[in-house]
Design a protein around this motif. Structure first.
Motif, PDB file in Angstrom:
ATOM      1  N   VAL A  13       0.601  -1.287   0.659  1.00  0.00           N
ATOM      2  CA  VAL A  13      -0.174   0.241   0.023  1.00  0.00           C
ATOM      3  C   VAL A  13       0.739   0.858   0.448  1.00  0.00           C
ATOM      4  CG1 VAL A  13      -1.848   1.212   0.924  1.00  0.00           C
ATOM      5  CG2 VAL A  13      -1.796  -1.632   1.403  1.00  0.00           C
ATOM      6  N   ARG A  14       0.397   2.657  -0.891  1.00  0.00           N
ATOM      7  CA  ARG A  14       1.402   3.544  -0.599  1.00  0.00           C
ATOM      8  C   ARG A  14      -0.023   4.600  -1.168  1.00  0.00           C
ATOM      9  NH1 ARG A  14       3.077   3.164  -5.841  1.00  0.00           N
ATOM     10  NH2 ARG A  14       4.990   1.967  -5.170  1.00  0.00           N
ATOM     11  N   LEU A  15      -0.236   4.659   0.063  1.00  0.00           N
ATOM     12  CA  LEU A  15      -0.532   6.542   0.701  1.00  0.00           C
ATOM     13  C   LEU A  15      -0.331   7.491  -0.124  1.00  0.00           C
ATOM     14  CD1 LEU A  15      -3.566   7.127   2.129  1.00  0.00           C
ATOM     15  CD2 LEU A  15      -2.200   7.715   3.961  1.00  0.00           C
ATOM     16  N   GLU A  16      -0.895   8.437  -0.995  1.00  0.00           N
ATOM     17  CA  GLU A  16      -0.352   9.744  -1.562  1.00  0.00           C
ATOM     18  C   GLU A  16      -1.476  10.788  -1.033  1.00  0.00           C
ATOM     19  OE1 GLU A  16       2.931   9.206  -5.017  1.00  0.00           O
ATOM     20  OE2 GLU A  16       1.493   7.818  -5.427  1.00  0.00           O
ATOM     21  N   GLY A  17      -1.702  11.397  -0.283  1.00  0.00           N
ATOM     22  CA  GLY A  17      -2.802  12.631   0.404  1.00  0.00           C
ATOM     23  C   GLY A  17      -3.355  11.133   0.803  1.00  0.00           C
ATOM     24  N   ASP A  18      -4.502  11.360   0.112  1.00  0.00           N
ATOM     25  CA  ASP A  18      -5.717  10.612   0.764  1.00  0.00           C
ATOM     26  C   ASP A  18      -6.287   9.651  -0.375  1.00  0.00           C
ATOM     27  OD1 ASP A  18      -6.689  11.968  -1.887  1.00  0.00           O
ATOM     28  OD2 ASP A  18      -8.526  12.497  -0.802  1.00  0.00           O
ATOM     29  N   VAL A  19      -5.104   9.153  -0.853  1.00  0.00           N
ATOM     30  CA  VAL A  19      -5.854   7.572  -1.679  1.00  0.00           C
ATOM     31  C   VAL A  19      -4.550   7.063  -1.877  1.00  0.00           C
ATOM     32  CG1 VAL A  19      -5.876   7.082  -4.355  1.00  0.00           C
ATOM     33  CG2 VAL A  19      -6.611   9.452  -4.215  1.00  0.00           C
ATOM     34  N   ALA A  20      -5.335   5.545  -1.639  1.00  0.00           N
ATOM     35  CA  ALA A  20      -4.854   4.347  -0.828  1.00  0.00           C
ATOM     36  C   ALA A  20      -3.950   3.699  -1.979  1.00  0.00           C
ATOM     37  CB  ALA A  20      -4.584   3.397  -0.382  1.00  0.00           C
ATOM     38  N   THR A  21      -3.186   3.644  -2.577  1.00  0.00           N
ATOM     39  CA  THR A  21      -2.582   3.057  -3.982  1.00  0.00           C
ATOM     40  C   THR A  21      -2.186   0.954  -3.339  1.00  0.00           C
ATOM     41  OG1 THR A  21      -2.093   4.193  -5.428  1.00  0.00           O
ATOM     42  CG2 THR A  21      -1.807   2.201  -6.396  1.00  0.00           C
ATOM     43  N   ILE A  22      -2.619   0.045  -4.099  1.00  0.00           N
ATOM     44  CA  ILE A  22      -2.807  -1.959  -3.593  1.00  0.00           C
ATOM     45  C   ILE A  22      -1.878  -1.888  -5.099  1.00  0.00           C
ATOM     46  CG2 ILE A  22      -3.769  -2.906  -3.191  1.00  0.00           C
ATOM     47  CD1 ILE A  22      -5.274  -0.288  -2.194  1.00  0.00           C
ATOM     48  N   GLY A  23      -0.767  -3.183  -4.438  1.00  0.00           N
ATOM     49  CA  GLY A  23      -0.444  -3.984  -5.806  1.00  0.00           C
ATOM     50  C   GLY A  23      -0.356  -5.460  -4.863  1.00  0.00           C
ATOM     51  N   ILE A  24       0.398  -5.841  -5.528  1.00  0.00           N
ATOM     52  CA  ILE A  24       1.309  -7.313  -5.177  1.00  0.00           C
ATOM     53  C   ILE A  24       2.761  -7.403  -4.614  1.00  0.00           C
ATOM     54  CG2 ILE A  24      -0.989  -8.729  -5.084  1.00  0.00           C
ATOM     55  CD1 ILE A  24       1.115 -10.183  -7.607  1.00  0.00           C
ATOM     56  N   THR A  25       3.269  -7.941  -3.930  1.00  0.00           N
ATOM     57  CA  THR A  25       4.928  -7.437  -4.336  1.00  0.00           C
ATOM     58  C   THR A  25       5.620  -7.845  -5.207  1.00  0.00           C
ATOM     59  OG1 THR A  25       5.325  -8.926  -2.508  1.00  0.00           O
ATOM     60  CG2 THR A  25       4.254  -7.533  -1.247  1.00  0.00           C
ATOM     61  N   ASP A  26       6.197  -7.725  -4.564  1.00  0.00           N
ATOM     62  CA  ASP A  26       8.327  -8.668  -6.312  1.00  0.00           C
ATOM     63  C   ASP A  26       8.337  -9.443  -5.573  1.00  0.00           C
ATOM     64  OD1 ASP A  26       9.624  -8.205  -7.901  1.00  0.00           O
ATOM     65  OD2 ASP A  26      11.621  -8.908  -6.342  1.00  0.00           O
ATOM     66  N   HIS A  27       8.096 -10.048  -3.881  1.00  0.00           N
ATOM     67  CA  HIS A  27       8.070 -11.265  -3.595  1.00  0.00           C
ATOM     68  C   HIS A  27       6.598 -12.604  -4.241  1.00  0.00           C
ATOM     69  CE1 HIS A  27       8.436 -14.953  -0.397  1.00  0.00           C
ATOM     70  NE2 HIS A  27       6.896 -14.659  -1.009  1.00  0.00           N
ATOM     71  N   ALA A  28       5.625 -11.785  -4.358  1.00  0.00           N
ATOM     72  CA  ALA A  28       4.496 -12.648  -4.673  1.00  0.00           C
ATOM     73  C   ALA A  28       4.799 -12.531  -6.519  1.00  0.00           C
ATOM     74  CB  ALA A  28       2.931 -11.573  -4.744  1.00  0.00           C
ATOM     75  N   GLN A  29       5.152 -11.879  -7.138  1.00  0.00           N
ATOM     76  CA  GLN A  29       4.768 -11.511  -8.184  1.00  0.00           C
ATOM     77  C   GLN A  29       5.680 -12.837  -8.946  1.00  0.00           C
ATOM     78  OE1 GLN A  29       7.142 -10.697 -11.106  1.00  0.00           O
ATOM     79  NE2 GLN A  29       8.807 -10.152  -9.828  1.00  0.00           N
ATOM     80  N   ASN A  30       7.181 -12.976  -7.706  1.00  0.00           N
ATOM     81  CA  ASN A  30       8.159 -13.984  -8.748  1.00  0.00           C
ATOM     82  C   ASN A  30       7.542 -14.992  -7.746  1.00  0.00           C
ATOM     83  OD1 ASN A  30      10.550 -12.545  -9.379  1.00  0.00           O
ATOM     84  ND2 ASN A  30      11.409 -12.096  -6.930  1.00  0.00           N
ATOM     85  N   ALA A  31       6.960 -15.560  -6.667  1.00  0.00           N
ATOM     86  CA  ALA A  31       5.852 -16.998  -6.557  1.00  0.00           C
ATOM     87  C   ALA A  31       5.195 -17.283  -7.719  1.00  0.00           C
ATOM     88  CB  ALA A  31       5.701 -16.350  -5.590  1.00  0.00           C
TER      89      ALA A  31
END
Length: 125
Positions: A13-31
């Motif tokens: 999660v990356r919070l910028e202002g009042d918006v949180a961007t969500i994704g999967i980690t490098d570990h997850a995409q590697n798996a």
């Protein structure tokens, strides 16, 4: 760049202002291996913390992506829907999944920072 927080389910999660961007980690995409399809939540959807709200499919498996915090979906990443390989090439950049608003900043702050997530990954080895 804004501070990134992590979950034990390998979302970030990356919070910028009042918006949180969500994704999967490098570990997850590697798996997962090569990502071939992603199903993203629609704008306007209310999600609760821990709710499965997206699906990522690879050549190996399909996995749910969980909302690390509660909020309302304001945008899904059309770029990864059209080109799922972005998740593999840039998981914490252009490979983001969706954005939430109306999130609890304290809930985000309670997630693991980069050092804590790295230590958590060590326990999985």
């Amino acid at each position: 760049m804004a501070d990134i927080r992590f979950t034990k389910d390998h979302e970030w999660v990356r919070l910028e202002g009042d918006v949180a961007t969500i994704g999967i980690t490098d570990h997850a995409q590697n798996a997962l291996g090569d990502v071939v399809f992603v199903d993203l939540p629609e704008a306007g959807r209310e999600v609760t913390e821990g709710e499965a709200c997206a699906v990522v499919e690879s050549v190996k498996a399909a996995s749910d992506v969980y909302a690390p915090v509660a909020g309302r979906v304001v945008e899904s990443n059309a770029g990864v829907a059209e080109n799922p390989a972005l998740i593999n090439s840039d998981p914490t950049g252009d490979g983001w999944f969706f954005k939430l608003t109306a999130v609890d900043e304290a809930a985000i702050a309670a997630l693991m920072d980069e050092a804590a997530y790295a230590a958590f990954l060590e326990t999985l080895a």
